[in-house]
Design an enzyme around this catalytic site. Structure first.
Site, PDB file in Angstrom:
ATOM      1  N   TYR A 433       0.807  -1.232   0.000  1.00  0.00           N
ATOM      2  CA  TYR A 433       0.000   0.000   0.000  1.00  0.00           C
ATOM      3  C   TYR A 433       0.837   1.277   0.000  1.00  0.00           C
ATOM      4  O   TYR A 433       2.048   1.212   0.097  1.00  0.00           O
ATOM      5  CB  TYR A 433      -1.069  -0.014   1.087  1.00  0.00           C
ATOM      6  N   GLU A 434       0.184   2.387  -0.207  1.00  0.00           N
ATOM      7  CA  GLU A 434       0.852   3.699  -0.402  1.00  0.00           C
ATOM      8  C   GLU A 434       1.826   3.666  -1.575  1.00  0.00           C
ATOM      9  O   GLU A 434       2.901   4.269  -1.529  1.00  0.00           O
ATOM     10  CB  GLU A 434       1.582   4.143   0.869  1.00  0.00           C
ATOM     11  N   GLY A 435       1.435   2.997  -2.640  1.00  0.00           N
ATOM     12  CA  GLY A 435       2.313   2.842  -3.802  1.00  0.00           C
ATOM     13  C   GLY A 435       3.140   1.587  -3.614  1.00  0.00           C
ATOM     14  O   GLY A 435       3.996   1.544  -2.742  1.00  0.00           O
TER      15      GLY A 435
END
Lengths: 581, 581
Positions: A433-435
């Site tokens: 997550y978050e890229g």
């Protein structure tokens, strides 16, 4: 398992790597005196161990649950969160004008370090609020700041990031949620968002959703995206809460771990209108999103440190107690604690040194965020370079350390009752997550390698090379040289596919080199303190860990040079269809 | 998720790496004709996909459960197991004189490959029976063989290994279970055993427990251990089942994964007497245990292949379907399937090439087991060397490939409904059981490095060096040279702590070199077939995978040379107590 916050280590890294006393020399952070830093680090450490850690296992076993359309947190979470708010732990780096303490982000990171090591899932909630605060602070109007920031800063309300939709994950530009003007400056938001961490819960009075959506006739792709603030309960002009805002929690996901962090599917505009306010200009959504995500990326890298710390403590403790077999080749055939066996020590030293290397990388990155916030251009560049390293290496090595913790525990590690399997399951999301880490690596060889035609990256590597050669750290010197060769080749080649093919290997190499450089700095600092103040168990441990990282672990990344330069051809020898043959 | 057994790949490896036609040239394996091999591989592939795969998810979600003191398997498991028995799939390499088909172990491995890729947890049950069969075959009396082997070979009864006790895990010698002579040649077994896989279940009529225990006045440690056969139901002289044998299932463990494999705590001599027969001589327990475990170690290495295969199929399939973002730098801004993105391809090629490399390593090891069973001394030595490599690298790379599968799936991979998180959880035990990977590494630099004063290992490495240089595989050649340097240094140094400190790194290096050597052989074989029979999607894929392993992946292990030679000093810089500072 008992958790103790590593306050001595945190204070050492804050001082010698983040150089928090230099930060405190700036007007903006003048409250960060040595006493204040120590009080906060020790205070949050006690709080984390006393209130967040005991809830970690129930969070995993019971988890957040849906009841009557609302998310109910496990027993004890609401109270612990309220204590967190009452103690002011959420306000450390929130702006003073909106009720925060105005202290450095670096210090807030040390707080999140302890909280998340005690309870990673729980601590994701305040991390998300930080992202919301950043976005509103940098892109909101004065009225919006006054209306939302005090409550978000104190933690009375929490924040979320609503980016992903079923067809729009890494490809944010594919999102379809709509924002229709209501004629009074507000918008009616409609659409479904997925993977919304803490999208609903019962710990705070209100939830401030920051939602990416499209206005009517917006251009396709990322250019047509705007950011909206959509509260769970509408907020009256006097700041009191109004009626519900039509945000329906459809379901929560059944995940491999992080069960105390409810991952919600939210439907906007479903139960009545979801009224939203535009944050920043129309079509300014991507820029605001990156403000929101950038520190979040670093904070996700920190989650690797959190789990690494908890896992290392658990493994050392177990290995100090568990008696099994005599030492190989020893005259004494009595069984010993397993920490005496060389390969168990190898795992523990790897965990210990790796955790310290990661913490240094993360705190160092945070200190650059603070300097950048003061307008330091070199620091801004450093943040750009460090962010993908901190996120990728933090989560990858954090996952490896969690795995080593399971391994040290042997069969016990695979049994859920022991508690360490949870670390292995919890941390696995962080590389996604978050890229995703792959996207971080693409960012490094794309936008970041493009900064000043590659010179920004090359200068960062040069610093490492020069320091390593000066101090005689041979393995680090060789690795940094290899990083320079890869960087130079990628900049010269300029074929994006070739760069991307080697991006992950290069990101890991550069992360290890950067972390090694910070470990070398800690080694020097520890030796200096040792010479000034005499030896201590902490300094001895720090020196041994730094030397292990530099002399044993750093060299492993040398093997990645070849992969980093292998180019795209081997990846495209097969067509997409041929992969299945 | 749909699973298809990789029969074409299996047949290729059986032919070109395991050289099964040469095995078939021996009288003992003369039934392993090309037609028979193909029929078995394809038949088991269909069976695995049709009957075992559909039960994998319910096995994870429902799992084996305790009811009224007995283990109840999830719905469908008993029927599928009965079909497995009725189809004769369990008897492939069981001895013909006891109702088996007398075919090579290598071919049985190909069968377990498909079954376990379809359902790893389920397939552990027949793997354990194989261990029991081996122990009875090599150490039992003729009467014991006649009484137990036909039913174990057919699968009508299943087998277990009872080694571990709470204080005796890796340190088998610390076990305390007792065996008291009953005066009629049998023994009364008493004690508690933990971590007994399939220690109870409801799929077969009887369970044959092989139990390590101590006779009265037995010497301490491993020298005083004997092996006993203790059935769940007593067996009358005519082979019919008698009454229960006092083996009580106390509980089953709640594990991170492998939920359809009940991990039991068994208490012997609790519900009445547990009558056991001695297998082999008194105090011959350790030798019998190694017979039981050796093939089991290879079969656990195979579990890495099983999960790697399933994970790779799932990831390729997802990446071929999931549309997200345009190619970086492409003129066409349309979104593409993610398999088109370089870093996703990197992950998929790594999974694909890694799975093939592991399969070759495992089948090759199995072929040496078959040759060794015919009295081939060189093959026996090869089995000794290959076993720790197959177990360690199989399970480590298998775990990494499962993790990459989660990563390719992005957020979906972390959601349990997708099914791939199960692979990540299931495989994690494999690096622990049947001798932790650390113990395998110790075995490699200990007993195995001691074979012929180190010459056995050096000759193995020399083969790789010579072939790699001859065929111009530069990275492999460099890695094999590095393996030789490490091996030579360890043999010369002869300090056991230094060896052990570098054991894990050396094991990985030598595993990659050996697997690379087998990939090079496959590359040559594929090119030859291509020149003789023309190209095919399979051959093209095989060549691309082999080249990727040789040209990109092999070089990474070069970074381990330094760690392998770093010695014990860095591990003992801190005392056991100082680790916690």
């Amino acid at each position: 398992m008992s958790f103790t916050a590593p306050t001595q280590e945190q204070l050492f890294v804050l001082k010698h790597i983040a150089q928090i006393d230099q930060l405190a020399g700036h007007n903006a952070f003048s409250d960060a005196s040595e006493d204040m830093v120590q009080a906060i680090v020790e205070g949050i450490g006690d709080f984390a161990a006393g209130e967040f850690a005991p809830l970690n296992r129930v969070g995993d076993m019971v988890g957040a649950q849906m009841k009557d359309g609302r998310v109910v947190m496990p027993q004890g979470y609401r109270d612990a969160y309220q204590h967190y708010v009452q103690n002011g732990w959420g306000t450390i780096n929130a702006p003073a004008e909106f009720g925060g303490q105005g202290l450095p982000f670096t210090l807030a990171m040390a707080a999140l370090d302890s909280l998340g090591a005690a309870n990673m899932a729980f601590t994701l909630c305040p991390i998300l609020s930080v992202g919301s605060i950043e976005a509103i602070l940098h892109h909101g109007s004065d009225a919006q700041k006054e209306k939302y920031l005090p409550k978000l800063s104190s933690g009375e309300w929490t924040g979320t990031m609503n980016l992903t939709e079923p067809q729009a994950g890494s490809d944010v530009g594919a999102l379809k949620s709509t924002a229709t003007p209501r004629g009074d400056g507000t918008y009616a938001i409609a659409g479904q968002k997925i993977y919304i961490s803490f999208g609903d819960h019962d710990m705070a009075d209100n939830i401030v959703h920051l939602v990416l959506a499209r206005t009517p006739d917006a251009p396709e792709g990322t250019r047509g995206i705007s950011l909206f603030l959509v509260p769970k309960y509408r907020v009256n002009d006097d700041g009191s809460l109004g009626e519900e805002n039509g945000v329906k929690t459809i379901s929560i996901e059944h995940k491999m771990g992080l069960n105390a962090s409810p991952t919600c599917v939210l439907q906007f505009g479903e139960d009545g209108e979801s009224i939203g306010e535009l944050i920043g200009p129309e079509f300014g959504g991507m820029r605001a999103m990156f403000t929101m995500m950038n520190n979040a990326r670093i904070n996700v890298g920190l989650q690797g440190v959190q789990i690494a710390e908890a896992a290392t403590q658990a493994a050392i403790s177990y290995a100090q107690d568990r008696v099994q077999s005599a030492r190989a080749g020893a005259a004494d055939k009595s069984s010993v604690t397993i920490i005496q066996h060389p390969d168990v020590r190898r795992m523990l030293m790897r965990m210990k040194a790796g955790t310290q290397a990661l913490r240094a990388l993360l705190y160092y990155s945070a200190s650059k965020v603070d300097l950048a916030s003061l307008g330091d251009e070199a620091a801004k560049e450093a943040v750009d370079i460090l962010t993908p390293l901190a996120k990728t290496y933090g989560t990858d090595l954090g996952s490896e350390i969690a795995s080593l913790c399971v391994q040290v525990h042997g069969g016990m590690g695979y049994i859920e009752e022991t508690g360490v399997a949870q670390y292995y399951r919890d941390i696995r999301i962080a590389a996604i997550y978050e890229g995703t880490n792959g996207i971080q690596a693409a960012d490094l060889v794309g936008r970041k390698m493009g900064m000043r035609g590659g010179d920004a990256l090359k200068e960062h590597i040069s610093h490492i090379i020069n320091d390593a050669k000066k101090d005689g750290h041979d393995a680090l010197s060789r690795l940094a040289d290899a990083c320079m060769r890869v960087c130079t080749s990628m900049v010269e080649n300029n074929n994006i596919d070739d760069r991307l093919a080697g991006s992950y290997a290069f990101t890991t190499m550069l992360s290890v080199a950067t972390a090694g450089w910070l470990m070398a700095q800690q080694l020097e600092a520890a030796k200096l303190v040792q010479s000034q103040e005499g030896d201590s168990p902490f300094l001895k441990s720090k020196i041994a860990s730094a030397q292990y990282y530099l002399n044993v672990m750093v060299g492993e990344a040398m093997g990645l040079e070849h992969s980093a330069l292998s180019g795209a051809q081997p990846l495209y020898a097969l067509s997409a269809e041929e992969f299945a043959a």
